[in-house]
Design an enzyme around this catalytic site. Structure first.
Site, short mmCIF file in Angstrom:
data_model
loop_
_atom_site.label_atom_id
_atom_site.label_comp_id
_atom_site.label_asym_id
_atom_site.label_seq_id
_atom_site.Cartn_x
_atom_site.Cartn_y
_atom_site.Cartn_z
N ASP A 121 1.13 -5.09 14.01
CA ASP A 121 0.82 -5.78 12.76
C ASP A 121 1.70 -7.01 12.59
O ASP A 121 2.27 -7.25 11.54
CB ASP A 121 1.00 -4.83 11.57
CG ASP A 121 0.33 -5.36 10.30
OD1 ASP A 121 -0.54 -6.25 10.41
OD2 ASP A 121 0.67 -4.89 9.20
N GLY A 171 0.80 -1.22 0.00
CA GLY A 171 0.00 0.00 0.00
C GLY A 171 0.83 1.26 0.00
O GLY A 171 0.37 2.31 -0.45
N CYS A 172 2.06 1.18 0.50
CA CYS A 172 2.91 2.37 0.59
C CYS A 172 3.82 2.54 -0.62
O CYS A 172 4.39 3.61 -0.81
CB CYS A 172 3.77 2.30 1.85
SG CYS A 172 2.83 2.56 3.36
N VAL A 204 9.03 -2.30 -3.21
CA VAL A 204 10.27 -2.68 -2.54
C VAL A 204 11.20 -3.26 -3.60
O VAL A 204 10.79 -4.12 -4.40
CB VAL A 204 10.03 -3.73 -1.43
CG1 VAL A 204 11.35 -4.10 -0.76
CG2 VAL A 204 9.04 -3.20 -0.40
#
Length: 360
Positions: A206, A76-77, A80
């Site tokens: 999380d 979501g961010c 990578v």
């Protein structure tokens, strides 16, 4: 390129000087640790090549690197990447998380009121304030934070096997029971460090197999501290409150989901679900549980342990190898960790001690 912020001190160091960097309190004692020294070499390399406002993308595409960027994950961010840096004629792999967000350096991120920060900026801040300052063999190390005009890059150690979730799903490399038990012990040790050793205490919020990465020796590293919370010294006891539920469905403790209040026992609940996954080979959202009376993994495990054949809950790939008694004990610990009442759950330290008493 900037240094990660150190704990408050009287004089800042110059990021352009490798000597000052090596004297940074964050890295004191690094020379006595091979692992820390290895990471220092990587960060020193990045510092050297990025000190002149060189774009990370430009750097990693230069000819002196043996291969271009490789996308190894998306979330979501952002993406990578895997990059291989050359340092003293040695290829050093690193993982680089790109987060698109207006620029701010680490000092600004750590100084500003977190309530005023964009949620992605808060995640960057959380990573810097936690694994950017902590050292433990079972935590994924943040090596550097690189703010750019339109995004941020977080540079980590590269974990060649990826996440525990992915390894269990694809079945490669195979995880026998002794290996799974060692993974459980490693995660418990990392969690114990966050909850009882480090000050201020850290609640991950999380914890799940997707956020447990495995190195070349299949040793676990707890990763992704974007949702983690530092617990102030005056709140060591009692719950913290949140405006909304953070975490992943299936691993969220019931009291957090119902009241938006969380403690370190919320992490212990998530850890219990991970223990169940390690033994059963199943994850909370697997379709399998939709066909059961309990409809969820922990309820199914508890029912199995009370049945005439509790070994039915064990991953079929692990049955018949002589470790059934150990695996059933771990399932019982998973049940302890997932009690509905957080006060009845063991601490992360107690959970680790129970696991350590299992002969392996």
């Amino acid at each position: 390129m900037e240094q990660l912020p150190r704990p408050p001190s009287s004089s800042p160091s110059s990021p352009s000087s490798l000597g000052c960097f090596l004297a940074h309190p964050l890295w004191v004692g690094a020379s006595v640790s091979f692992a820390v020294g290895f990471a220092l070499g990587i960060v020193a390399f990045v510092l050297r090549w990025l000190s002149g406002n060189i774009s990370l993308i430009d750097l990693l595409s230069r000819s002196h690197l043996p291969c271009p960027l490789e996308v190894i994950g998306r979330g979501g961010c952002g993406e990578v990447y895997k990059a291989v840096l050359l340092y003293r004629d040695r290829a050093v792999p690193v993982a680089i998380k790109k987060i698109v967000q207006p620029p701010a350096n680490a000092a600004q991120l750590c100084r500003d009121d977190s309530k005023m920060l964009h949620h992605r900026t808060r995640q960057i801040r959380s990573e810097i304030m936690t694994v950017g300052r902590m050292r433990h063999p079972n935590l994924l190390r943040l090596l550097a934070h690189l703010p750019q005009p339109r995004c941020h890059y977080l540079v980590y150690e590269y974990m060649p096997h990826g996440s525990l979730h992915d390894v269990m799903k694809r079945g490669s490399p195979p995880l026998d029971w002794p290996c799974r038990l060692k993974i459980a012990l490693g995660v418990a040790a990392g969690l114990e460090y966050l909850h009882t050793v480090h000050r201020p205490k850290v609640i991950h919020r999380d914890l799940k197999p997707g956020n447990i990465l495995l190195d070349g020796d299949l040793k676990p590293r707890i990763a992704d501290f974007g949702l983690a919370k530092l617990v102030p010294g005056d709140a060591i006891s009692g719950p913290m409150n949140s405006n909304n539920v953070a975490g992943t469905l299936g691993y969220i403790a019931p009291e957090y989901y119902q009241t938006l209040s969380y403690t370190e026992k919320s992490d212990v609940y998530s850890f219990g679900v991970i223990l169940a996954a390690l033994v059963t080979g199943r994850f909370p959202l697997d379709e399998f549980f939709q066909q059961t009376d309990e409809m969820w993994v922990i309820g199914w495990v508890r029912a199995a342990l009370q049945s005439e054949d509790p070994t039915a809950a064990i991953d079929r790939k692990l049955v018949g190898k002589g470790f059934e008694e150990q695996m059933l004990l771990v399932l019982k610990i998973a049940c302890f960790c997932t009690y509905d009442d957080p006060n009845e759950r063991p601490s992360s330290r107690d959970a680790r001690h129970m696991l350590a008493q299992i002969k392996h």
